[in-house]
Write an enzyme that holds these catalytic residues in place. Structure first.
Site, mmCIF file in Angstrom:
data_model
loop_
_atom_site.group_PDB
_atom_site.id
_atom_site.type_symbol
_atom_site.label_atom_id
_atom_site.label_comp_id
_atom_site.label_asym_id
_atom_site.label_seq_id
_atom_site.Cartn_x
_atom_site.Cartn_y
_atom_site.Cartn_z
ATOM 1 N N SER A 79 0.818 -1.216 0.000
ATOM 2 C CA SER A 79 0.000 0.000 0.000
ATOM 3 C C SER A 79 0.853 1.268 0.000
ATOM 4 C CB SER A 79 -0.960 -0.031 1.187
ATOM 5 O OG SER A 79 -1.932 0.992 1.092
ATOM 6 N N ASP A 98 -2.459 6.564 -3.430
ATOM 7 C CA ASP A 98 -1.285 5.930 -2.844
ATOM 8 C C ASP A 98 -0.828 4.794 -3.753
ATOM 9 O OD1 ASP A 98 -3.320 4.141 -2.334
ATOM 10 O OD2 ASP A 98 -2.660 3.648 -0.312
#
EC number: 5.4.2.10
Length: 450
Positions: free
Chosen positions: A101, A245
């Protein structure tokens, strides 16, 4: 029974350090393949972000699944929510995401989920861990016979299919023509997705941080580092900026003035739009850390608001319990269950753009009606591992009661222990920053006295 390897977000860690090693990944793939095959699974779809370590882990997991007799479909770099969608589209029985992530490139992770986008249940994860332990500790990894080995195929049109899915979320009677948008893909999984979605819907797109090299993912860019996006919006005189992200499951905006529009403000925009369009179902789910300004703004529109524990998985749980559709976190994890089963940055951004166009206002104007309350956050470091004892103490409880009495309806207090460090986090927010600071310092002093 507690899980040994699986955390709330799968298995995650530093690449080359247990458990993020090729040996562990192969044996995890094998163990997962055995468990999934026992339930009728025939094919697993694997996606990843742009970290260089993704190739190593992908090959290892692929080998393990094949050894267990499970077929594999590879889709290459793809947003986490895209893998959830494509697993169903390509009729795979399960999906794997290789990503850490928003973490730096030297971390990575492995996450399994069903073809409906939900994580494996606790029982399945425990069964996988039991087989994995046998493979790790007793070299008990058995390969199926040659004729039963899983086959591997590479899917080349995955990106195009996901782009079309995203575009389908956007109202067909609207266009992005006339909008100038700066897009920051964080050198991550959406680098070849997000800019094309906005372009194909008519926008003029300036794409930045869209050249991944394996090590620059999230490197001073994307949803966790907005400086470059703010600068680009001002330099190009854009209408707004959008940042994601590394795996594109969270999104943040920047308005035409260069001001950040965070997850709490995005929830406000989506809820306000749904209310005006007559599509609101129930209320909105935030978290314990959601700004009080969001709650106040929703209350003014007669929209109910609930707080879940911090973490998007808890937001999802609360949404399913209530039957509500919109939820998320200030960090940019935004969920709209009418459109996606998980946090999806591209989908969420399109819903915001749609709301802006339908309102006839700029992003800055539409969000101006929500007044964020200043938050004071103090981290109190502990000398012993006694956070629970301190939080349960009469002295701390009394300090909180006194602070809440002073703040009344104009603020709130939240104390949380850190899950990774010996800290207690003291958060106070109110309409009066000086009052918040004073009350936070008083509570922190009481905590420090232990």
């Amino acid at each position: 029974m507690s899980r040994k390897y699986f955390g709330t977000d799968g298995v995650r860690g530093r690449v080359g350090t247990f458990p993020i090693t090729p040996d562990f990944a192969m044996k995890l793939g094998w163990a997962a393949g055995k468990v999934l095959a026992s339930t009728g699974t025939q094919e697993v779809l694997i996606g990843k972000d742009t970290r260089s370590s993704g190739y190593m882990l992908e090959s290892a997991i692929e080998a393990g699944l094949s050894a267990a007799g499970v077929n594999v479909a590879l889709i290459g770099p793809m947003p986490t929510p895209a893998v959830a969608y494509l697993a169903s589209t390509f009729r795979a029985d399960a999906g794997v995401v290789i990503s850490a992530s928003h973490n730096p490139f030297y971390d990575n992770g492995i996450k399994f989920f069903s073809n409906s986008g939900t994580k494996l249940n606790d029982q399945q994860e425990l069964e996988i861990e039991a087989l994995l332990d046998q493979a790790l500790n007793h070299n008990a990894m058995e390969c199926v016979s040659s004729e039963l080995l899983g086959k591997v195929r590479r899917i080349t049109d995955a990106a195009g299919r996901y782009i079309e899915f995203c575009k389908g979320v956007f109202a067909k009677d609207l266009t992005l023509a006339g909008l100038k948008i700066v897009v920051d893909s964080a050198n991550g999984a959406a680098y070849h997705i997000a800019p094309n979605v906005y372009r194909e819907l008519g926008a003029e797109v300036i794409s930045i941080n869209d050249k991944p090299n394996g090590t620059n993912i999230n490197d001073h860019c994307g949803a966790t580092h907005l400086d470059s996006l703010q600068t680009a919006v001002m330099v190009h005189e854009a209408d707004l900026g959008i940042a994601m992200d590394g795996d594109a499951d969270r999104v943040m905006f920047v308005d035409h003035n260069g001001h950040v529009v965070d997850g709490d403000q995005i929830l406000y925009i989506l809820a306000k739009s749904a209310k005006q369009q007559g599509t609101m179902t129930g209320g909105v789910v935030g978290t314990l850390m959601s700004n009080l300004g969001l709650e106040i703004a929703l209350k003014e529109m007669d929209i109910p608001f609930k707080r879940a524990k911090v973490g998007d998985r808890y937001v999802v749980e609360q949404l399913k319990q209530t039957g509500w559709r919109i939820g998320g976190e200030g960090s940019g994890h935004i969920l709209h269950l009418d459109h996606a089963s998980t946090g999806d940055a591209v989908v969420a951004s399109l819903l915001v753009l749609q709301a802006v166009l339908q309102s006839g206002q700029s992003l800055a104007e539409i969000v101006s009606c929500m007044k964020k309350l200043p938050q004071v956050l103090l981290n109190v470091r502990l000398t012993a591992n006694n956070a629970d004892e301190i939080l349960a103490s009469a002295a701390v409880k009394q300090a909180v009661i006194e602070a809440e009495a002073v703040l009344a309806e104009n603020g709130r207090v939240l104390l949380r222990k850190s899950g990774t460090e010996p800290l207690i986090r003291v958060m106070v927010e109110s309409t009066d920053p000086e009052m918040s600071q004073a009350q936070a310092e008083h509570i922190a002093k009481v905590v420090t006295s232990f």
